[in-house]
Motif scaffolding. Structure first.
Motif, PDB file in Angstrom:
ATOM      1  N   PHE A  99       0.832  -1.205   0.000  1.00 37.89           N
ATOM      2  CA  PHE A  99       0.000   0.000   0.000  1.00 37.89           C
ATOM      3  C   PHE A  99       0.868   1.256   0.000  1.00 37.89           C
ATOM      4  O   PHE A  99       2.001   1.252   0.496  1.00 37.89           O
ATOM      5  CB  PHE A  99      -0.900   0.038   1.240  1.00 37.89           C
ATOM      6  N   GLY A 100       0.307   2.345  -0.524  1.00 42.92           N
ATOM      7  CA  GLY A 100       0.959   3.639  -0.420  1.00 42.92           C
ATOM      8  C   GLY A 100       0.706   4.259   0.943  1.00 42.92           C
ATOM      9  O   GLY A 100      -0.087   3.760   1.750  1.00 42.92           O
ATOM     10  N   LEU A 101       1.383   5.375   1.203  1.00 42.01           N
ATOM     11  CA  LEU A 101       1.198   6.099   2.464  1.00 42.01           C
ATOM     12  C   LEU A 101       0.045   7.077   2.296  1.00 42.01           C
ATOM     13  O   LEU A 101       0.107   7.986   1.477  1.00 42.01           O
ATOM     14  CB  LEU A 101       2.486   6.829   2.845  1.00 42.01           C
ATOM     15  N   ARG A 102      -1.022   6.876   3.089  1.00 40.02           N
ATOM     16  CA  ARG A 102      -2.212   7.714   2.999  1.00 40.02           C
ATOM     17  C   ARG A 102      -2.751   7.971   4.394  1.00 40.02           C
ATOM     18  O   ARG A 102      -2.363   7.320   5.366  1.00 40.02           O
ATOM     19  CB  ARG A 102      -3.290   7.014   2.153  1.00 40.02           C
ATOM     20  N   ASP A 103      -3.681   8.924   4.506  1.00 42.78           N
ATOM     21  CA  ASP A 103      -4.350   9.180   5.783  1.00 42.78           C
ATOM     22  C   ASP A 103      -5.384   8.105   6.106  1.00 42.78           C
ATOM     23  O   ASP A 103      -5.764   7.936   7.260  1.00 42.78           O
ATOM     24  CB  ASP A 103      -5.041  10.549   5.761  1.00 42.78           C
ATOM     25  N   GLU A 104      -5.847   7.376   5.078  1.00 42.94           N
ATOM     26  CA  GLU A 104      -6.826   6.315   5.282  1.00 42.94           C
ATOM     27  C   GLU A 104      -6.126   4.995   5.565  1.00 42.94           C
ATOM     28  O   GLU A 104      -5.097   4.677   4.972  1.00 42.94           O
ATOM     29  CB  GLU A 104      -7.708   6.159   4.037  1.00 42.94           C
ATOM     30  N   LEU A 105      -6.701   4.217   6.475  1.00 45.78           N
ATOM     31  CA  LEU A 105      -6.157   2.899   6.765  1.00 45.78           C
ATOM     32  C   LEU A 105      -6.551   1.931   5.659  1.00 45.78           C
ATOM     33  O   LEU A 105      -7.692   1.963   5.175  1.00 45.78           O
ATOM     34  CB  LEU A 105      -6.703   2.360   8.094  1.00 45.78           C
ATOM     35  N   PRO A 106      -5.659   1.027   5.247  1.00 45.25           N
ATOM     36  CA  PRO A 106      -6.089  -0.061   4.372  1.00 45.25           C
ATOM     37  C   PRO A 106      -7.224  -0.838   5.048  1.00 45.25           C
ATOM     38  O   PRO A 106      -7.240  -0.986   6.274  1.00 45.25           O
ATOM     39  CB  PRO A 106      -4.835  -0.926   4.244  1.00 45.25           C
ATOM     40  N   ILE A 107      -8.164  -1.329   4.268  1.00 42.27           N
ATOM     41  CA  ILE A 107      -9.322  -2.011   4.847  1.00 42.27           C
ATOM     42  C   ILE A 107      -8.908  -3.242   5.654  1.00 42.27           C
ATOM     43  O   ILE A 107      -9.623  -3.669   6.574  1.00 42.27           O
ATOM     44  CB  ILE A 107     -10.327  -2.396   3.740  1.00 42.27           C
TER      45      ILE A 107
ATOM     46  N   ILE B 187     -14.685  -8.758   4.923  1.00 40.25           N
ATOM     47  CA  ILE B 187     -14.628  -7.459   5.594  1.00 40.25           C
ATOM     48  C   ILE B 187     -15.611  -6.511   4.919  1.00 40.25           C
ATOM     49  O   ILE B 187     -15.637  -6.407   3.687  1.00 40.25           O
ATOM     50  CB  ILE B 187     -13.209  -6.858   5.548  1.00 40.25           C
ATOM     51  N   LYS B 188     -16.398  -5.826   5.736  1.00 38.76           N
ATOM     52  CA  LYS B 188     -17.329  -4.809   5.250  1.00 38.76           C
ATOM     53  C   LYS B 188     -16.974  -3.483   5.903  1.00 38.76           C
ATOM     54  O   LYS B 188     -16.933  -3.368   7.133  1.00 38.76           O
ATOM     55  CB  LYS B 188     -18.775  -5.177   5.584  1.00 38.76           C
ATOM     56  N   GLN B 189     -16.705  -2.482   5.093  1.00 41.20           N
ATOM     57  CA  GLN B 189     -16.338  -1.153   5.567  1.00 41.20           C
ATOM     58  C   GLN B 189     -17.390  -0.145   5.142  1.00 41.20           C
ATOM     59  O   GLN B 189     -17.684  -0.010   3.955  1.00 41.20           O
ATOM     60  CB  GLN B 189     -14.966  -0.775   4.984  1.00 41.20           C
ATOM     61  N   ASP B 190     -17.960   0.571   6.122  1.00 34.20           N
ATOM     62  CA  ASP B 190     -18.986   1.564   5.811  1.00 34.20           C
ATOM     63  C   ASP B 190     -18.401   2.908   5.410  1.00 34.20           C
ATOM     64  O   ASP B 190     -19.056   3.688   4.703  1.00 34.20           O
ATOM     65  CB  ASP B 190     -19.906   1.759   7.021  1.00 34.20           C
ATOM     66  N   ARG B 191     -17.208   3.182   5.872  1.00 31.42           N
ATOM     67  CA  ARG B 191     -16.489   4.388   5.462  1.00 31.42           C
ATOM     68  C   ARG B 191     -15.026   4.194   5.801  1.00 31.42           C
ATOM     69  O   ARG B 191     -14.669   3.372   6.642  1.00 31.42           O
ATOM     70  CB  ARG B 191     -17.036   5.619   6.177  1.00 31.42           C
ATOM     71  N   PRO B 192     -14.121   4.912   5.141  1.00 31.41           N
ATOM     72  CA  PRO B 192     -12.698   4.726   5.432  1.00 31.41           C
ATOM     73  C   PRO B 192     -12.376   5.094   6.884  1.00 31.41           C
ATOM     74  O   PRO B 192     -12.917   6.061   7.432  1.00 31.41           O
ATOM     75  CB  PRO B 192     -12.009   5.689   4.456  1.00 31.41           C
ATOM     76  N   LEU B 193     -11.503   4.312   7.494  1.00 32.64           N
ATOM     77  CA  LEU B 193     -10.961   4.652   8.804  1.00 32.64           C
ATOM     78  C   LEU B 193      -9.699   5.483   8.597  1.00 32.64           C
ATOM     79  O   LEU B 193      -8.932   5.240   7.654  1.00 32.64           O
ATOM     80  CB  LEU B 193     -10.634   3.382   9.586  1.00 32.64           C
TER      81      LEU B 193
ATOM     82  N   ALA C 247      -3.061  -3.781  -5.011  1.00 29.85           N
ATOM     83  CA  ALA C 247      -2.981  -3.680  -6.469  1.00 29.85           C
ATOM     84  C   ALA C 247      -4.150  -2.886  -7.043  1.00 29.85           C
ATOM     85  O   ALA C 247      -4.073  -2.409  -8.178  1.00 29.85           O
ATOM     86  CB  ALA C 247      -2.945  -5.078  -7.085  1.00 29.85           C
ATOM     87  N   LEU C 248      -5.229  -2.759  -6.259  1.00 30.03           N
ATOM     88  CA  LEU C 248      -6.409  -2.003  -6.706  1.00 30.03           C
ATOM     89  C   LEU C 248      -6.510  -0.638  -6.025  1.00 30.03           C
ATOM     90  O   LEU C 248      -7.510   0.058  -6.192  1.00 30.03           O
ATOM     91  CB  LEU C 248      -7.679  -2.813  -6.414  1.00 30.03           C
ATOM     92  N   GLU C 249      -5.492  -0.274  -5.285  1.00 32.11           N
ATOM     93  CA  GLU C 249      -5.531   0.986  -4.543  1.00 32.11           C
ATOM     94  C   GLU C 249      -5.740   2.155  -5.500  1.00 32.11           C
ATOM     95  O   GLU C 249      -5.171   2.206  -6.594  1.00 32.11           O
ATOM     96  CB  GLU C 249      -4.231   1.176  -3.765  1.00 32.11           C
ATOM     97  N   GLY C 250      -6.583   3.085  -5.078  1.00 32.57           N
ATOM     98  CA  GLY C 250      -6.915   4.230  -5.912  1.00 32.57           C
ATOM     99  C   GLY C 250      -8.173   4.021  -6.720  1.00 32.57           C
ATOM    100  O   GLY C 250      -8.743   4.983  -7.240  1.00 32.57           O
ATOM    101  N   ARG C 251      -8.619   2.769  -6.839  1.00 37.50           N
ATOM    102  CA  ARG C 251      -9.846   2.470  -7.571  1.00 37.50           C
ATOM    103  C   ARG C 251     -10.973   2.011  -6.646  1.00 37.50           C
ATOM    104  O   ARG C 251     -12.098   1.837  -7.096  1.00 37.50           O
ATOM    105  CB  ARG C 251      -9.580   1.397  -8.634  1.00 37.50           C
ATOM    106  N   LEU C 252     -10.665   1.809  -5.381  1.00 43.93           N
ATOM    107  CA  LEU C 252     -11.655   1.272  -4.453  1.00 43.93           C
ATOM    108  C   LEU C 252     -12.531   2.386  -3.893  1.00 43.93           C
ATOM    109  O   LEU C 252     -12.037   3.473  -3.571  1.00 43.93           O
ATOM    110  CB  LEU C 252     -10.953   0.542  -3.313  1.00 43.93           C
ATOM    111  N   PRO C 253     -13.833   2.134  -3.718  1.00 38.08           N
ATOM    112  CA  PRO C 253     -14.712   3.138  -3.113  1.00 38.08           C
ATOM    113  C   PRO C 253     -14.461   3.240  -1.610  1.00 38.08           C
ATOM    114  O   PRO C 253     -13.746   2.416  -1.027  1.00 38.08           O
ATOM    115  CB  PRO C 253     -16.114   2.582  -3.404  1.00 38.08           C
ATOM    116  N   GLY C 254     -15.045   4.237  -0.989  1.00 39.15           N
ATOM    117  CA  GLY C 254     -14.879   4.398   0.451  1.00 39.15           C
ATOM    118  C   GLY C 254     -15.612   3.335   1.240  1.00 39.15           C
ATOM    119  O   GLY C 254     -15.164   2.912   2.313  1.00 39.15           O
TER     120      GLY C 254
END
Length: 278
Positions: free
Chosen positions: A55-63, A97-103, A223-230
């Motif tokens: 993963f890249g370095l972002r403010d959002e946690l990977p799911i 895993i089900k994510q309702d919004r990015p952590l 590998a799908l980072e940047g294309r995934l919804p919140g």
């Protein structure tokens, strides 16, 4: 509902698992649910996890990151006196895993962990480790990890249906290094000996060390980072173990409502198949 004030010590729990495993004789799952509040994110650990998983370095946690935060509580449950199976020998066969919004890195989290739904499997028994992660008392992340305890064959158990994703043309071919198990263990705490070294893996019947299933899942999502919804749900089935070192082919295809993806050996056998749905 026991409350944990700090994350359990995994080193001590693995020693306990080794000592008490032979005494486990089956039975029902305990109804214990552990709660841990006030979880904060260590940016250095997160950065290392992101590096190991791609993963890249972002403010959002990977799911997949909250999985490693709850892992010590999961191991605590599976080494408690009332748990019916030895920890060593359990096989991780599926994860949802089900994510309702990015952590976010700045979120303070609470987690609840329990085991549930002991049921027959054609190769023994299976059960779920269920985790809920909350921010400000709102559950925003849910996980179900399914484990198999290999045992007496049950001819009446429902057949397991694995997602089928044809290999097709690989979206990418990955070189999986021999030390990926040790690297992932360092960032996740999951030091199951089958992942750490060929010699310890051979004790449990594997010709070489195998990659963690949750590393494989995280690597596919990276590998799908940047294309995934919140908000989305990601399901995977773990099939053939990924021996290391090796090469593996990553395949994905758009479905309109998300993606199907897979990780195959060079011979075409699936290590992992999965789906992402908005």
């Amino acid at each position: 509902m026991p409350e944990l004030h700090t994350a359990p010590n995994l080193g001590a729990l693995y020693l306990k698992a080794a000592a008490t495993g032979p005494t486990r004789r089956g039975g029902e799952l305990p109804d214990t649910e552990y709660v841990l509040r006030g979880i904060t994110i260590d940016p250095a650990q997160l950065a290392e996890y992101n590096r190991v998983c791609g993963f890249g370095l972002r403010d959002e946690l990977p799911i997949t990151y909250p999985h490693i935060l709850s892992f010590p509580a999961s191991v605590q449950l599976m080494t408690d006196k009332g748990f019916p199976f030895p920890l060593v020998g359990l096989v991780h066969v599926a994860n949802r895993i089900k994510q309702d919004r990015p952590l976010l890195v700045t979120d303070e989290l609470s987690q609840k962990v329990r085991v549930a739904d002991l049921r027959p499997h054609p190769k023994g028994k299976q059960f779920d480790v269920v985790t809920e992660t909350s921010v400000d008392d709102e559950v925003v992340w849910r996980e179900t990890s399914t484990y198999l305890r290999v045992g007496k064959r049950d001819e009446n158990a429902p057949q397991q249906r694995r997602r089928e994703v044809e290999p097709g043309a690989a979206s990418g071919t990955w070189r999986v290094p021999a030390d990926i198990g040790r690297e992932y263990a360092a960032v996740s705490g999951d030091r199951n000996p089958i992942h750490l070294h060929p010699l310890t893996a051979k004790v449990f019947g594997f010709p070489k060390a195998i990659a963690h299933g949750m590393w494989s899942k995280a690597r596919c999502l990276a590998a799908l980072e940047g294309r995934l919804p919140g908000a989305f749900t990601v399901d995977v089935d773990f099939a053939k173990p990924l021996l290391v070192p090796s090469r593996a082919d990553f395949t994905m295809r758009s479905t309109g409502s998300g993606w199907d993806f897979a990780l195959h050996s060079r011979s075409g056998k699936p290590h992992l198949t999965g789906s992402i749905r908005r």
